[in-house]
Design a protein around this motif. Structure first.
Motif, PDB file in Angstrom:
ATOM      1  N   PRO A 135       0.833  -1.210   0.000  1.00  0.00           N
ATOM      2  CA  PRO A 135       0.000   0.000   0.000  1.00  0.00           C
ATOM      3  C   PRO A 135       0.864   1.255   0.000  1.00  0.00           C
ATOM      4  O   PRO A 135       1.806   1.372   0.774  1.00  0.00           O
TER       5      PRO A 135
ATOM      6  N   ASP B  53      -7.597   1.658  -1.727  1.00  0.00           N
ATOM      7  CA  ASP B  53      -6.161   1.602  -1.499  1.00  0.00           C
ATOM      8  C   ASP B  53      -5.436   1.587  -2.837  1.00  0.00           C
ATOM      9  O   ASP B  53      -5.880   0.944  -3.789  1.00  0.00           O
TER      10      ASP B  53
ATOM     11  N   SER C 156      -4.110   5.479   0.770  1.00  0.00           N
ATOM     12  CA  SER C 156      -5.471   5.039   1.044  1.00  0.00           C
ATOM     13  C   SER C 156      -6.378   6.261   0.986  1.00  0.00           C
ATOM     14  O   SER C 156      -6.061   7.291   1.598  1.00  0.00           O
TER      15      SER C 156
END
Length: 162
Positions: free
Chosen positions: A23, A142, A26
């Motif tokens: 990630p 995400d 987000s």
């Protein structure tokens, strides 16, 4: 004999696979996640290594309004008339006359539209007297990136003020 459900055949048939990557951001809306990826592209980042993933999926049914017999029949008349105009014009082009086939198409379309909307509505017997739309939405989005370039993506996105 091979197992048709085995992993070798899954990729051959193009079945969906879970997203992979680290990630790098987000976001509460898809538009913001899309803006982040667009920013990466503008910075000459290799965006083919990036994936936007919707997380915490929800099925949302938005109620548009109450259904009544007059609304159902009116909708059937309108949709049937449009179908009739199309079919009447199409038939008129190939038969030479325009007014006759157009009128027959409109009348036939209205009858078809009223029947095709009233039967399903009557079948519900008042259990669903409202119109609605369904959407699949995510709680957050995400942005994932291939591990080899994730740190660079994070550094670039830190400069983006969303």
């Amino acid at each position: 004999m091979t197992n048709p459900l085995g992993p070798a055949n899954r990729q051959d048939r193009g079945l969906p696979t879970p997203p992979s990557g680290w990630p790098v951001g987000s976001y509460p809306t898809y538009a913001e996640a899309q803006r982040a990826v667009d920013f990466l592209a503008d910075q000459q980042f290799s965006v083919q290594d990036v994936t936007i993933v919707g997380v915490d999926l929800m099925q949302v049914e938005r109620v548009l309004g109450r259904l009544t017999w007059s609304k159902v029949l009116g909708g059937g008349v309108v949709s049937g008339a449009w179908l009739g105009v199309f079919l009447g014009l199409l038939l008129g082009i190939f038969t030479g006359g325009l007014l006759g086939p157009l009128l027959v198409g409109i009348v036939g379309g209205v009858v078809f539209g009223v029947i095709s909307t009233s039967i399903p509505y009557a079948a519900t017997r008042g259990q669903r007297d409202f119109a609605s739309t369904m959407q699949l939405v995510a709680g957050r989005y995400d942005v994932l990136c291939d591990p080899k370039s994730a740190e660079h993506a994070r550094n670039l996105l830190a400069r983006l003020a969303i």
